[in-house]
Design a protein around this motif. Structure first.
Motif, PDB file in Angstrom:
ATOM      1  N   LYS A 116       0.849  -1.186   0.000  1.00  0.00           N
ATOM      2  CA  LYS A 116       0.000   0.000   0.000  1.00  0.00           C
ATOM      3  C   LYS A 116       0.887   1.240   0.000  1.00  0.00           C
ATOM      4  N   SER A 117       0.437   2.266  -0.705  1.00  0.00           N
ATOM      5  CA  SER A 117       1.190   3.516  -0.792  1.00  0.00           C
ATOM      6  C   SER A 117       0.214   4.672  -0.977  1.00  0.00           C
ATOM      7  N   LYS A 118       0.608   5.828  -0.550  1.00  0.00           N
ATOM      8  CA  LYS A 118      -0.215   7.018  -0.772  1.00  0.00           C
ATOM      9  C   LYS A 118       0.194   7.640  -2.102  1.00  0.00           C
ATOM     10  N   ASN A 119      -0.790   7.847  -2.979  1.00  0.00           N
ATOM     11  CA  ASN A 119      -0.529   8.426  -4.285  1.00  0.00           C
ATOM     12  C   ASN A 119      -0.329   9.929  -4.121  1.00  0.00           C
ATOM     13  N   PRO A 120       0.845  10.459  -4.436  1.00  0.00           N
ATOM     14  CA  PRO A 120       1.095  11.892  -4.247  1.00  0.00           C
ATOM     15  C   PRO A 120       0.297  12.785  -5.209  1.00  0.00           C
ATOM     16  N   MET A 121      -0.242  12.203  -6.286  1.00  0.00           N
ATOM     17  CA  MET A 121      -0.993  13.002  -7.252  1.00  0.00           C
ATOM     18  C   MET A 121      -2.408  13.316  -6.776  1.00  0.00           C
ATOM     19  N   ASN A 122      -3.009  12.388  -6.010  1.00  0.00           N
ATOM     20  CA  ASN A 122      -4.384  12.623  -5.571  1.00  0.00           C
ATOM     21  C   ASN A 122      -4.611  12.329  -4.091  1.00  0.00           C
ATOM     22  N   GLY A 123      -3.577  11.887  -3.384  1.00  0.00           N
ATOM     23  CA  GLY A 123      -3.675  11.624  -1.950  1.00  0.00           C
ATOM     24  C   GLY A 123      -4.357  10.324  -1.586  1.00  0.00           C
ATOM     25  N   ALA A 124      -4.753   9.532  -2.563  1.00  0.00           N
ATOM     26  CA  ALA A 124      -5.486   8.291  -2.283  1.00  0.00           C
ATOM     27  C   ALA A 124      -4.558   7.190  -1.789  1.00  0.00           C
ATOM     28  N   GLU A 125      -5.042   6.424  -0.808  1.00  0.00           N
ATOM     29  CA  GLU A 125      -4.348   5.209  -0.413  1.00  0.00           C
ATOM     30  C   GLU A 125      -4.510   4.225  -1.567  1.00  0.00           C
ATOM     31  N   THR A 126      -3.404   3.688  -2.056  1.00  0.00           N
ATOM     32  CA  THR A 126      -3.404   2.861  -3.254  1.00  0.00           C
ATOM     33  C   THR A 126      -2.738   1.527  -2.957  1.00  0.00           C
ATOM     34  N   VAL A 127      -3.308   0.446  -3.503  1.00  0.00           N
ATOM     35  CA  VAL A 127      -2.742  -0.890  -3.321  1.00  0.00           C
ATOM     36  C   VAL A 127      -2.470  -1.511  -4.687  1.00  0.00           C
ATOM     37  N   GLY A 128      -1.531  -2.445  -4.691  1.00  0.00           N
ATOM     38  CA  GLY A 128      -1.190  -3.132  -5.929  1.00  0.00           C
ATOM     39  C   GLY A 128      -1.143  -4.637  -5.749  1.00  0.00           C
ATOM     40  N   PHE A 129      -1.535  -5.349  -6.786  1.00  0.00           N
ATOM     41  CA  PHE A 129      -1.506  -6.810  -6.820  1.00  0.00           C
ATOM     42  C   PHE A 129      -0.911  -7.265  -8.142  1.00  0.00           C
ATOM     43  N   VAL A 130      -0.262  -8.420  -8.107  1.00  0.00           N
ATOM     44  CA  VAL A 130       0.200  -9.076  -9.329  1.00  0.00           C
ATOM     45  C   VAL A 130      -0.312 -10.507  -9.290  1.00  0.00           C
ATOM     46  N   ILE A 131      -0.940 -10.915 -10.395  1.00  0.00           N
ATOM     47  CA  ILE A 131      -1.440 -12.280 -10.542  1.00  0.00           C
ATOM     48  C   ILE A 131      -0.678 -12.925 -11.692  1.00  0.00           C
ATOM     49  N   ASN A 132      -0.107 -14.092 -11.438  1.00  0.00           N
ATOM     50  CA  ASN A 132       0.615 -14.859 -12.454  1.00  0.00           C
ATOM     51  C   ASN A 132      -0.035 -16.223 -12.603  1.00  0.00           C
ATOM     52  N   GLY A 133      -0.075 -16.715 -13.825  1.00  0.00           N
ATOM     53  CA  GLY A 133      -0.623 -18.047 -14.020  1.00  0.00           C
ATOM     54  C   GLY A 133      -0.573 -18.473 -15.463  1.00  0.00           C
ATOM     55  N   SER A 134      -1.216 -19.586 -15.717  1.00  0.00           N
ATOM     56  CA  SER A 134      -1.350 -20.078 -17.081  1.00  0.00           C
ATOM     57  C   SER A 134      -2.675 -20.818 -17.196  1.00  0.00           C
ATOM     58  N   VAL A 135      -3.194 -20.849 -18.407  1.00  0.00           N
ATOM     59  CA  VAL A 135      -4.416 -21.598 -18.690  1.00  0.00           C
ATOM     60  C   VAL A 135      -4.191 -22.453 -19.932  1.00  0.00           C
ATOM     61  N   ASN A 136      -4.833 -23.603 -19.931  1.00  0.00           N
ATOM     62  CA  ASN A 136      -4.811 -24.481 -21.091  1.00  0.00           C
ATOM     63  C   ASN A 136      -5.936 -24.002 -22.009  1.00  0.00           C
ATOM     64  N   ARG A 137      -5.582 -23.451 -23.152  1.00  0.00           N
ATOM     65  CA  ARG A 137      -6.569 -22.845 -24.043  1.00  0.00           C
ATOM     66  C   ARG A 137      -7.552 -23.879 -24.607  1.00  0.00           C
ATOM     67  N   ASP A 138      -7.150 -25.153 -24.675  1.00  0.00           N
ATOM     68  CA  ASP A 138      -8.050 -26.196 -25.161  1.00  0.00           C
ATOM     69  C   ASP A 138      -9.306 -26.304 -24.297  1.00  0.00           C
ATOM     70  N   LYS A 139      -9.171 -26.064 -22.986  1.00  0.00           N
ATOM     71  CA  LYS A 139     -10.318 -26.156 -22.072  1.00  0.00           C
ATOM     72  C   LYS A 139     -11.393 -25.130 -22.408  1.00  0.00           C
ATOM     73  N   TYR A 140     -11.027 -24.115 -23.181  1.00  0.00           N
ATOM     74  CA  TYR A 140     -11.950 -23.031 -23.513  1.00  0.00           C
ATOM     75  C   TYR A 140     -12.331 -23.033 -24.992  1.00  0.00           C
ATOM     76  N   GLY A 141     -12.082 -24.152 -25.650  1.00  0.00           N
ATOM     77  CA  GLY A 141     -12.473 -24.281 -27.047  1.00  0.00           C
ATOM     78  C   GLY A 141     -11.600 -23.519 -28.018  1.00  0.00           C
ATOM     79  N   ILE A 142     -10.419 -23.117 -27.585  1.00  0.00           N
ATOM     80  CA  ILE A 142      -9.488 -22.409 -28.464  1.00  0.00           C
ATOM     81  C   ILE A 142      -8.433 -23.429 -28.884  1.00  0.00           C
ATOM     82  N   THR A 143      -8.769 -24.219 -29.887  1.00  0.00           N
ATOM     83  CA  THR A 143      -7.952 -25.375 -30.250  1.00  0.00           C
ATOM     84  C   THR A 143      -7.216 -25.232 -31.580  1.00  0.00           C
TER      85      THR A 143
END
Length: 171
Positions: A116-143
């Motif tokens: 969490k960090s305070k954004n100096p441009m607008n004063g808002a408390e700001t949070v960040g997330f990173v999501i990493n992963g993979s998907v098998n495209r075949d499961k979604y009909g992209i074959t």
């Protein structure tokens, strides 16, 4: 309960897929939205949804993007959105229902709360997330694929991605 106000200007969805067995093609989605709420001090309370406009795919090659938007891949005329609905969150992972081309599967991805960090441009408390992963495209009909004369297939089945998200916190 805190509402998270999504900051698309400081967020990104990027992906890569094996190409010709020898390299990776990278791309991104340029139009997406994220909604989340919960207690930032207890990530297990987080709930939310991500919606990606499938026609915003961008691999920096117009002809390839047009093919990806067509019936062989995302079929954006029939399935304009990709959705991920969060069902469970831990300190290290996020689980939810991923829907691509009308196919829904439960998926679990790595989650990193970046702080969490305070954004100096607008004063808002700001949070960040990173999501990493993979998907098998075949499961979604992209074959769609093509065999190579040297063996193997033109495209890998696994699509790897990284989602970087920034939110302003609102009580």
């Amino acid at each position: 309960m805190t509402t998270f106000k999504f900051d698309q200007a400081h967020s990104a969805i990027e992906f890569s897929i094996k190409h010709l067995v020898i390299s990776n093609v990278k791309g991104r989605f340029n139009d997406f939205d994220a909604q989340a709420e919960g207690d930032i001090n207890d990530l297990s309370t987080l709930k939310g949804q991500f919606t990606i406009k499938a026609d915003s795919i961008d691999t920096r090659v117009a002809d390839r993007d047009a093919h990806l938007k067509g019936e062989d891949f995302f079929d954006v005329a029939k399935y304009p959105e990709i959705k991920f609905e969060i069902t469970n969150t831990t300190e290290q992972s996020v689980t939810g229902n991923l829907t691509i081309k009308g196919e829904t599967n439960e998926e679990t991805f790595d989650l990193s709360y970046e702080g969490k960090s305070k954004n100096p441009m607008n004063g808002a408390e700001t949070v960040g997330f990173v999501i990493n992963g993979s998907v098998n495209r075949d499961k979604y009909g992209i074959t769609f694929n093509q065999p190579l004369e040297t063996g193997g297939l033109m495209l890998g089945k696994e699509v790897h991605f990284q989602v970087s998200l920034e939110f302003a916190l609102e009580d």
